[in-house]
Design an enzyme around this catalytic site. Structure first.
Site, PDB file in Angstrom:
ATOM      1  N   ASP A   8      -7.210   7.729  -4.069  1.00 41.28           N
ATOM      2  CA  ASP A   8      -7.941   7.194  -2.936  1.00 41.28           C
ATOM      3  C   ASP A   8      -8.832   8.293  -2.380  1.00 41.28           C
ATOM      4  O   ASP A   8      -8.423   9.449  -2.285  1.00 41.28           O
ATOM      5  CB  ASP A   8      -6.961   6.711  -1.868  1.00 41.28           C
ATOM      6  CG  ASP A   8      -7.656   6.038  -0.699  1.00 41.28           C
ATOM      7  OD1 ASP A   8      -8.724   5.432  -0.902  1.00 41.28           O
ATOM      8  OD2 ASP A   8      -7.133   6.131   0.422  1.00 41.28           O
ATOM      9  N   ASP A  10     -10.611   8.594   0.814  1.00 44.59           N
ATOM     10  CA  ASP A  10     -10.430   8.998   2.218  1.00 44.59           C
ATOM     11  C   ASP A  10      -8.956   9.266   2.523  1.00 44.59           C
ATOM     12  O   ASP A  10      -8.105   8.419   2.315  1.00 44.59           O
ATOM     13  CB  ASP A  10     -10.972   7.929   3.157  1.00 44.59           C
ATOM     14  CG  ASP A  10     -12.461   7.667   2.938  1.00 44.59           C
ATOM     15  OD1 ASP A  10     -13.137   8.560   2.409  1.00 44.59           O
ATOM     16  OD2 ASP A  10     -12.929   6.576   3.288  1.00 44.59           O
TER      17      ASP A  10
END
Length: 78
Positions: A8, A10
């Site tokens: 991922d 962020d």
């Protein structure tokens, strides 16, 4: 056999600063570059994923998104 790792963007690779709409707001988290280099050295295929709900909610424009994405790519493809 190759192994893929999905990361991922962020909060995992870069600081999760809310709705990032400017390339200047991209901040790499500590140890990320070294960790990614270790994965690559060990032949893992790396894939970055990101749910950009701010785009759908009108928090930033498609152009803003593309500029931030270019900055992220520039950092990790150096």
């Amino acid at each position: 056999m190759s192994v893929s790792i999905f990361l991922d963007r962020d909060g995992t690779l870069i600081e999760d600063a809310g709705y990032i709409s400017s390339p200047e707001d991209v901040r790499i988290l500590p140890g990320v570059i070294q960790g990614l280099q270790l994965f690559r050295k060990n032949k893992y295929q790396l894939h970055v994923v990101s749910n950009q709900s701010g785009l759908a909610r009108g928090k930033f424009s498609r152009t803003d998104f593309e500029q931030v994405e270019r900055r992220v790519n520039d950092i990790f493809l150096e």
